[in-house]
Design a protein around this motif. Sequence first.
Motif, PDB file in Angstrom:
ATOM      1  N   SER A  16       0.833  -1.203   0.000  1.00 31.00           N
ATOM      2  CA  SER A  16       0.000   0.000   0.000  1.00 31.00           C
ATOM      3  C   SER A  16       0.868   1.253   0.000  1.00 31.00           C
ATOM      4  CB  SER A  16      -0.955   0.016   1.202  1.00 31.00           C
ATOM      5  OG  SER A  16      -0.277   0.330   2.403  1.00 31.00           O
ATOM      6  N   TYR A  17       1.985   1.205   0.717  1.00 33.34           N
ATOM      7  CA  TYR A  17       2.887   2.354   0.721  1.00 33.34           C
ATOM      8  C   TYR A  17       3.728   2.446  -0.534  1.00 33.34           C
ATOM      9  CZ  TYR A  17       2.053   4.839   4.998  1.00 33.34           C
ATOM     10  OH  TYR A  17       1.486   5.632   5.955  1.00 33.34           O
ATOM     11  N   GLU A  18       3.856   1.382  -1.264  1.00 30.72           N
ATOM     12  CA  GLU A  18       4.598   1.413  -2.522  1.00 30.72           C
ATOM     13  C   GLU A  18       3.708   1.826  -3.689  1.00 30.72           C
ATOM     14  OE1 GLU A  18       7.855   1.250  -2.799  1.00 30.72           O
ATOM     15  OE2 GLU A  18       8.043   0.893  -0.656  1.00 30.72           O
ATOM     16  N   GLY A  19       2.464   2.166  -3.402  1.00 33.40           N
ATOM     17  CA  GLY A  19       1.565   2.661  -4.442  1.00 33.40           C
ATOM     18  C   GLY A  19       0.798   1.575  -5.169  1.00 33.40           C
ATOM     19  N   GLY A  20       0.823   0.371  -4.648  1.00 31.77           N
ATOM     20  CA  GLY A  20       0.113  -0.721  -5.307  1.00 31.77           C
ATOM     21  C   GLY A  20       0.873  -1.211  -6.528  1.00 31.77           C
ATOM     22  N   PHE A  21       0.211  -2.026  -7.331  1.00 32.76           N
ATOM     23  CA  PHE A  21       0.826  -2.643  -8.503  1.00 32.76           C
ATOM     24  C   PHE A  21       0.940  -1.641  -9.650  1.00 32.76           C
ATOM     25  CE2 PHE A  21      -0.225  -4.804 -12.610  1.00 32.76           C
ATOM     26  CZ  PHE A  21       1.027  -5.347 -12.827  1.00 32.76           C
ATOM     27  N   ARG A  22       2.115  -1.598 -10.243  1.00 31.08           N
ATOM     28  CA  ARG A  22       2.352  -0.789 -11.441  1.00 31.08           C
ATOM     29  C   ARG A  22       3.013  -1.680 -12.485  1.00 31.08           C
ATOM     30  NH1 ARG A  22       3.833   5.317  -9.803  1.00 31.08           N
ATOM     31  NH2 ARG A  22       2.505   5.443  -7.966  1.00 31.08           N
ATOM     32  N   ALA A  23       2.335  -1.838 -13.603  1.00 34.11           N
ATOM     33  CA  ALA A  23       2.780  -2.756 -14.650  1.00 34.11           C
ATOM     34  C   ALA A  23       3.973  -2.236 -15.438  1.00 34.11           C
ATOM     35  CB  ALA A  23       1.630  -3.055 -15.611  1.00 34.11           C
ATOM     36  N   ASN A  24       4.144  -0.913 -15.474  1.00 32.20           N
ATOM     37  CA  ASN A  24       5.206  -0.332 -16.296  1.00 32.20           C
ATOM     38  C   ASN A  24       6.246   0.370 -15.435  1.00 32.20           C
ATOM     39  OD1 ASN A  24       4.140  -1.013 -18.952  1.00 32.20           O
ATOM     40  ND2 ASN A  24       2.455   0.345 -18.378  1.00 32.20           N
ATOM     41  N   ILE A  25       7.418   0.542 -16.010  1.00 31.24           N
ATOM     42  CA  ILE A  25       8.524   1.194 -15.317  1.00 31.24           C
ATOM     43  C   ILE A  25       8.153   2.643 -15.019  1.00 31.24           C
ATOM     44  CG2 ILE A  25      10.950   1.906 -15.512  1.00 31.24           C
ATOM     45  CD1 ILE A  25      11.348  -0.497 -17.420  1.00 31.24           C
ATOM     46  N   TYR A  26       8.489   3.074 -13.802  1.00 32.98           N
ATOM     47  CA  TYR A  26       8.261   4.462 -13.395  1.00 32.98           C
ATOM     48  C   TYR A  26       9.429   4.935 -12.536  1.00 32.98           C
ATOM     49  CZ  TYR A  26       6.827   2.483  -8.891  1.00 32.98           C
ATOM     50  OH  TYR A  26       6.806   1.793  -7.696  1.00 32.98           O
ATOM     51  N   ASP A  27       9.546   6.240 -12.405  1.00 34.24           N
ATOM     52  CA  ASP A  27      10.580   6.848 -11.563  1.00 34.24           C
ATOM     53  C   ASP A  27       9.985   7.038 -10.173  1.00 34.24           C
ATOM     54  OD1 ASP A  27      12.434   8.473 -10.256  1.00 34.24           O
ATOM     55  OD2 ASP A  27      12.820   9.715 -12.028  1.00 34.24           O
ATOM     56  N   ALA A  28      10.536   6.358  -9.174  1.00 30.47           N
ATOM     57  CA  ALA A  28       9.987   6.423  -7.819  1.00 30.47           C
ATOM     58  C   ALA A  28      10.031   7.838  -7.255  1.00 30.47           C
ATOM     59  CB  ALA A  28      10.727   5.461  -6.894  1.00 30.47           C
ATOM     60  N   GLN A  29      10.958   8.669  -7.733  1.00 26.64           N
ATOM     61  CA  GLN A  29      11.036  10.049  -7.252  1.00 26.64           C
ATOM     62  C   GLN A  29      10.056  10.962  -7.981  1.00 26.64           C
ATOM     63  OE1 GLN A  29      12.903  10.771  -4.521  1.00 26.64           O
ATOM     64  NE2 GLN A  29      13.284   8.579  -4.561  1.00 26.64           N
ATOM     65  N   ASN A  30       9.605  10.539  -9.154  1.00 36.23           N
ATOM     66  CA  ASN A  30       8.663  11.318  -9.961  1.00 36.23           C
ATOM     67  C   ASN A  30       7.805  10.324 -10.749  1.00 36.23           C
ATOM     68  OD1 ASN A  30       7.297  13.105 -11.576  1.00 36.23           O
ATOM     69  ND2 ASN A  30       9.100  13.883 -12.638  1.00 36.23           N
ATOM     70  N   PRO A  31       6.804   9.707 -10.081  1.00 36.22           N
ATOM     71  CA  PRO A  31       6.048   8.599 -10.680  1.00 36.22           C
ATOM     72  C   PRO A  31       5.350   8.891 -12.006  1.00 36.22           C
ATOM     73  CG  PRO A  31       5.658   8.715  -8.329  1.00 36.22           C
ATOM     74  CD  PRO A  31       6.425   9.943  -8.695  1.00 36.22           C
ATOM     75  N   GLU A  40      18.774   8.726 -16.607  1.00 31.48           N
ATOM     76  CA  GLU A  40      18.931   8.530 -15.175  1.00 31.48           C
ATOM     77  C   GLU A  40      17.571   8.630 -14.489  1.00 31.48           C
ATOM     78  OE1 GLU A  40      21.793   7.934 -13.266  1.00 31.48           O
ATOM     79  OE2 GLU A  40      22.697   7.546 -15.227  1.00 31.48           O
ATOM     80  N   GLY A  41      17.385   7.824 -13.464  1.00 30.19           N
ATOM     81  CA  GLY A  41      16.152   7.885 -12.686  1.00 30.19           C
ATOM     82  C   GLY A  41      16.143   6.795 -11.625  1.00 30.19           C
ATOM     83  N   ASP A  42      15.195   6.870 -10.753  1.00 22.66           N
ATOM     84  CA  ASP A  42      15.009   5.859  -9.713  1.00 22.66           C
ATOM     85  C   ASP A  42      13.988   4.855 -10.256  1.00 22.66           C
ATOM     86  OD1 ASP A  42      14.967   4.450  -7.357  1.00 22.66           O
ATOM     87  OD2 ASP A  42      13.965   6.008  -6.182  1.00 22.66           O
ATOM     88  N   TRP A  43      14.401   4.114 -11.264  1.00 17.23           N
ATOM     89  CA  TRP A  43      13.501   3.276 -12.046  1.00 17.23           C
ATOM     90  C   TRP A  43      13.020   2.069 -11.241  1.00 17.23           C
ATOM     91  CZ3 TRP A  43      11.809   6.453 -15.252  1.00 17.23           C
ATOM     92  CH2 TRP A  43      12.635   7.342 -15.928  1.00 17.23           C
ATOM     93  N   THR A  44      11.718   1.926 -11.251  1.00 18.71           N
ATOM     94  CA  THR A  44      11.024   0.989 -10.382  1.00 18.71           C
ATOM     95  C   THR A  44       9.874   0.361 -11.167  1.00 18.71           C
ATOM     96  OG1 THR A  44      11.559   2.518  -8.579  1.00 18.71           O
ATOM     97  CG2 THR A  44       9.875   0.896  -8.108  1.00 18.71           C
ATOM     98  N   ILE A  45       9.422  -0.826 -10.731  1.00 19.80           N
ATOM     99  CA  ILE A  45       8.292  -1.487 -11.384  1.00 19.80           C
ATOM    100  C   ILE A  45       7.585  -2.377 -10.369  1.00 19.80           C
ATOM    101  CG2 ILE A  45       9.517  -3.565 -12.193  1.00 19.80           C
ATOM    102  CD1 ILE A  45       8.004  -3.088 -14.945  1.00 19.80           C
ATOM    103  N   GLY A  46       6.363  -2.749 -10.683  1.00 22.17           N
ATOM    104  CA  GLY A  46       5.625  -3.689  -9.833  1.00 22.17           C
ATOM    105  C   GLY A  46       5.177  -3.076  -8.527  1.00 22.17           C
ATOM    106  N   PHE A  47       5.624  -3.665  -7.410  1.00 17.77           N
ATOM    107  CA  PHE A  47       5.301  -3.185  -6.065  1.00 17.77           C
ATOM    108  C   PHE A  47       6.529  -2.553  -5.420  1.00 17.77           C
ATOM    109  CE2 PHE A  47       2.283  -6.756  -6.636  1.00 17.77           C
ATOM    110  CZ  PHE A  47       1.093  -6.074  -6.430  1.00 17.77           C
ATOM    111  N   GLY A  48       7.235  -1.701  -6.159  1.00 15.59           N
ATOM    112  CA  GLY A  48       8.398  -1.025  -5.606  1.00 15.59           C
ATOM    113  C   GLY A  48       9.716  -1.714  -5.871  1.00 15.59           C
ATOM    114  N   HIS A  49       9.761  -2.625  -6.859  1.00 17.68           N
ATOM    115  CA  HIS A  49      11.021  -3.296  -7.204  1.00 17.68           C
ATOM    116  C   HIS A  49      11.945  -2.297  -7.891  1.00 17.68           C
ATOM    117  CE1 HIS A  49      13.862  -6.292  -8.627  1.00 17.68           C
ATOM    118  NE2 HIS A  49      13.722  -5.791  -9.852  1.00 17.68           N
TER     119      HIS A  49
END
Length: 182
Positions: A16-31, A40-49
């Motif tokens: 819940s704190y990781e924003g739930g499931f996200r199917a695509n890559i996103y920047d955790a600092q700027n979703p 460059e970015g804080d690239w993340t996917i899924g449940f905060g991976h």
Amino acid sequence: MLDMKTSSCGIDFITSYEGGFRANIYDAQNPSRVYVAGEEGDWTIGFGHKLTEEELSNGTYDNGITEETAKSLLASDLSWFEQGVNVNFEGSDISQNEFDALVSLGYNIGRSRLVRSQIFADSENNVSDELTILSDFRQFTKGGGNYMEGLDKRRYDEAELYLYGDYQRNNDLTLDNPCNNQ
């Protein structure tokens, strides 16, 4: 040495704190930022991976992932933090909610910072004073060097989880919530 795993309630709390499931890559600092290979970015996917350099360079997740894959990544990621608590904890046994709170904090700040933190040391020494525990968790309310209200709310909720077994994400910024033992 401990031999514990994150509970299902603990996993729900973390996701819940990781924003739930996200199917695509996103920047955790700027979703809302769209992923572009090589940037460059804080690239993340899924449940905060957090994507590794290898995953990024190979394009492993460029086309997105299923929720099943995200759950598998989460389980693998959590096992790293669970191992960090289990192997490094030198105190007496801790409760499931205390373990879940420590894993949640570690998932957010990193394993090495967790095991070197004051909350980890205080856990090993069975410190249970509310203000001490809250202060310990609140040492991690900054992102990029700046205070972040969202992190502060997460730290309060992690402290409530640690102290009372309160798995609800209520962002109430108080510690007067009775244990709901979910």
